[in-house]
Design a protein around this motif. Structure first.
Motif, PDB file in Angstrom:
ATOM      1  N   ARG A  31     -12.077   4.374   7.790  1.00 36.49           N
ATOM      2  CA  ARG A  31     -10.475   2.532   8.093  1.00 36.49           C
ATOM      3  C   ARG A  31     -10.002   3.188   9.374  1.00 36.49           C
ATOM      4  O   ARG A  31      -9.959   1.964   9.929  1.00 36.49           O
ATOM      5  CB  ARG A  31      -9.891   2.960   6.885  1.00 36.49           C
ATOM      6  CG  ARG A  31      -8.709   3.753   7.024  1.00 36.49           C
ATOM      7  CD  ARG A  31      -7.874   3.880   5.297  1.00 36.49           C
ATOM      8  NE  ARG A  31      -7.242   5.003   5.730  1.00 36.49           N
ATOM      9  CZ  ARG A  31      -6.412   5.652   3.463  1.00 36.49           C
ATOM     10  NH1 ARG A  31      -6.252   4.908   3.136  1.00 36.49           N
ATOM     11  NH2 ARG A  31      -5.724   6.313   3.685  1.00 36.49           N
ATOM     12  N   THR A  32     -10.018   4.138   9.365  1.00 34.67           N
ATOM     13  CA  THR A  32      -9.928   4.306  11.260  1.00 34.67           C
ATOM     14  C   THR A  32      -9.921   3.615  12.172  1.00 34.67           C
ATOM     15  O   THR A  32      -9.637   2.917  13.137  1.00 34.67           O
ATOM     16  CB  THR A  32      -8.784   5.865  11.531  1.00 34.67           C
ATOM     17  OG1 THR A  32      -8.395   6.615  10.442  1.00 34.67           O
ATOM     18  CG2 THR A  32      -8.815   6.246  13.081  1.00 34.67           C
ATOM     19  N   ALA A  35     -10.744  -0.736  12.374  1.00 31.70           N
ATOM     20  CA  ALA A  35      -8.577  -0.998  12.378  1.00 31.70           C
ATOM     21  C   ALA A  35      -8.881  -0.685  14.128  1.00 31.70           C
ATOM     22  O   ALA A  35      -9.036  -1.550  14.782  1.00 31.70           O
ATOM     23  CB  ALA A  35      -7.806  -0.425  12.114  1.00 31.70           C
ATOM     24  N   ASP A 104      -2.581  -5.810   6.557  1.00 27.38           N
ATOM     25  CA  ASP A 104      -3.677  -4.891   7.412  1.00 27.38           C
ATOM     26  C   ASP A 104      -3.356  -3.917   7.947  1.00 27.38           C
ATOM     27  O   ASP A 104      -2.299  -2.743   8.379  1.00 27.38           O
ATOM     28  CB  ASP A 104      -3.991  -6.380   8.473  1.00 27.38           C
ATOM     29  CG  ASP A 104      -5.262  -6.458   8.993  1.00 27.38           C
ATOM     30  OD1 ASP A 104      -6.216  -7.478   8.706  1.00 27.38           O
ATOM     31  OD2 ASP A 104      -6.029  -4.834   9.510  1.00 27.38           O
ATOM     32  N   ASN A 105      -4.775  -2.621   8.643  1.00 26.69           N
ATOM     33  CA  ASN A 105      -4.512  -1.694   9.219  1.00 26.69           C
ATOM     34  C   ASN A 105      -4.477  -1.393  10.043  1.00 26.69           C
ATOM     35  O   ASN A 105      -4.995  -0.727  10.473  1.00 26.69           O
ATOM     36  CB  ASN A 105      -5.999  -1.384   8.716  1.00 26.69           C
ATOM     37  CG  ASN A 105      -6.243   0.221   8.172  1.00 26.69           C
ATOM     38  OD1 ASN A 105      -4.843   0.695   8.278  1.00 26.69           O
ATOM     39  ND2 ASN A 105      -7.426   0.791   8.530  1.00 26.69           N
ATOM     40  N   TRP A 128       1.863  -3.029   8.300  1.00 27.30           N
ATOM     41  CA  TRP A 128       1.142  -2.316   8.817  1.00 27.30           C
ATOM     42  C   TRP A 128       1.015  -1.592   7.610  1.00 27.30           C
ATOM     43  O   TRP A 128       1.293  -0.396   7.546  1.00 27.30           O
ATOM     44  CB  TRP A 128       1.165  -1.907   9.757  1.00 27.30           C
ATOM     45  CG  TRP A 128      -0.176  -1.140  10.938  1.00 27.30           C
ATOM     46  CD1 TRP A 128      -1.506  -1.287  10.541  1.00 27.30           C
ATOM     47  CD2 TRP A 128       0.468  -0.667  11.523  1.00 27.30           C
ATOM     48  NE1 TRP A 128      -1.831  -0.124  10.845  1.00 27.30           N
ATOM     49  CE2 TRP A 128      -0.665   0.354  12.023  1.00 27.30           C
ATOM     50  CE3 TRP A 128       1.255   0.275  12.121  1.00 27.30           C
ATOM     51  CZ2 TRP A 128      -0.979   1.446  12.841  1.00 27.30           C
ATOM     52  CZ3 TRP A 128       1.884   1.950  13.063  1.00 27.30           C
ATOM     53  CH2 TRP A 128      -0.061   1.986  13.519  1.00 27.30           C
ATOM     54  N   GLN A 129      -0.264  -1.395   6.954  1.00 25.40           N
ATOM     55  CA  GLN A 129      -1.005  -0.868   5.432  1.00 25.40           C
ATOM     56  C   GLN A 129      -2.362  -0.954   5.396  1.00 25.40           C
ATOM     57  O   GLN A 129      -2.675  -1.643   5.582  1.00 25.40           O
ATOM     58  CB  GLN A 129       0.386  -1.402   4.324  1.00 25.40           C
ATOM     59  CG  GLN A 129       0.335  -0.326   3.281  1.00 25.40           C
ATOM     60  CD  GLN A 129       0.248   1.086   3.200  1.00 25.40           C
ATOM     61  OE1 GLN A 129       0.187   1.350   4.072  1.00 25.40           O
ATOM     62  NE2 GLN A 129      -0.252   1.995   2.620  1.00 25.40           N
ATOM     63  N   HIS A 130      -3.075   0.243   4.452  1.00 26.83           N
ATOM     64  CA  HIS A 130      -3.668   0.360   4.384  1.00 26.83           C
ATOM     65  C   HIS A 130      -3.756  -0.421   2.755  1.00 26.83           C
ATOM     66  O   HIS A 130      -2.776  -1.138   1.989  1.00 26.83           O
ATOM     67  CB  HIS A 130      -4.593   1.678   3.648  1.00 26.83           C
ATOM     68  CG  HIS A 130      -4.292   2.690   4.695  1.00 26.83           C
ATOM     69  ND1 HIS A 130      -5.131   2.699   5.950  1.00 26.83           N
ATOM     70  CD2 HIS A 130      -3.089   3.771   4.852  1.00 26.83           C
ATOM     71  CE1 HIS A 130      -3.985   3.176   6.450  1.00 26.83           C
ATOM     72  NE2 HIS A 130      -3.954   4.517   6.181  1.00 26.83           N
ATOM     73  N   CYS A 276       2.491   2.432   8.146  1.00 26.66           N
ATOM     74  CA  CYS A 276       1.253   3.290   8.860  1.00 26.66           C
ATOM     75  C   CYS A 276       1.667   4.379   9.548  1.00 26.66           C
ATOM     76  O   CYS A 276       1.066   4.890   9.977  1.00 26.66           O
ATOM     77  CB  CYS A 276       0.049   2.774   8.819  1.00 26.66           C
ATOM     78  SG  CYS A 276      -1.035   2.311   8.057  1.00 26.66           S
TER      79      CYS A 276
END
Length: 282
Positions: A31-32, A35, A104-105, A128-130, A276
């Motif tokens: 996911r990093t 993003a 959103d990530n 801002w979060q997974h 995040c």
């Protein structure tokens, strides 16, 4: 002279990187990376998608607003909101009088969203979060949406389960399923429509309907089973929870603080709640 084996290796490497970074958009790299790739194109994203306001109103805003009629102030969660294309389509509907939380990530995508939906900032919060875990309690939202994103998450099942967990019984789930040529190049990240519907059913969803939308995506509508709690008026800020321990948060100046685990989540200059980016209280 370059050896043939080296040329062959370089061709394979370029093809592999093109598949991973362009075709699959980082889906297999975590996911990093996903993003990061979206943040790189955040300013150009809306132009790249080539969607129209009319299409969004027809397929997203209007039907979703109609499904929420009868609820005084519906609360909607848009997971993987990106530039908040869906919330904008919803706000433009005269029948929608509710509030939206966009999660959103990708941080730069959220900043772009705050500008794109600037006219409706008083009716929207960005987080801002997974997607796993979602920082909200169970049975909270009247509708949960997640468009063009499930295939980029580590686990489709876990992401769907989280979306359904925070959806109130009787609430509307609107998601997409990647199909056709786009799905062929993402093995293990996509599934056929019948299998996708079966997954939703196994997670407790009812009235599942698949609708043609874009070339590579179907829209999939469903309802959460259980006793319907429609009509509850919920304060959108009070539903925020610590993503680590799921405890309610306190607002302290330009941050949200978890009294249970002492984590501190800053609020950016653009208003985005940055879960995040965690700090510990002294």
């Amino acid at each position: 002279m370059t050896p043939l084996w080296l040329l062959f290796f370089l061709v394979l490497l370029v093809a592999f990187l093109y598949w991973q970074l362009v075709v699959a958009e980082g889906a297999y790299l975590g996911r990093t990376v996903v993003a990061l790739l979206y943040d790189l194109v955040a300013k150009r994203y809306n132009g790249m998608k080539q969607f129209t306001d009319e299409d969004d109103a027809r397929f997203l805003g209007l039907p979703l607003s109609l499904s929420l009629q009868g609820i005084p102030r519906p609360l909607v969660l848009d997971v993987a909101t990106g530039t908040s294309r869906l919330p904008l389509a919803l706000f433009k509907q005269s029948t929608f009088h509710g509030y939206v939380i966009g999660l959103d990530n990708a941080r730069r995508m959220l900043h772009t969203a705050t500008e794109y939906v600037a006219a409706y900032r008083d009716r929207m919060t960005w987080v801002w979060q997974h997607a796993v875990p979602l920082p909200f309690p169970a049975d909270t939202f009247d509708a949960v949406t997640c468009l063009e994103a499930l295939e980029f998450m580590p686990s489709t099942r876990e992401a769907l389960a989280e979306c359904i967990r925070v959806l109130r019984p009787g609430g509307v789930l609107l998601i997409t399923n990647r199909i056709r040529s786009g799905a062929r190049w993402m093995p293990g990240k996509t599934m056929r429509p019948l299998k996708f519907e079966a997954l939703l059913e196994s997670l407790g969803q009812t009235d599942i309907t698949t609708q043609v939308w874009q070339y590579d995506y179907d829209l999939v509508w469903s309802l959460k089973s259980g006793e319907d709690h429609a009509g509850r008026v919920v304060d959108p800020i009070e539903v925020l929870r610590c993503p680590v321990c799921q405890s309610p948060l306190d607002r302290v100046e330009a941050a949200y603080v978890c009294p249970a685990c002492a984590r501190r989540y800053l609020i950016g200059a653009d208003g985005v709640i940055e879960m995040c980016r965690v700090k510990r209280n002294a």
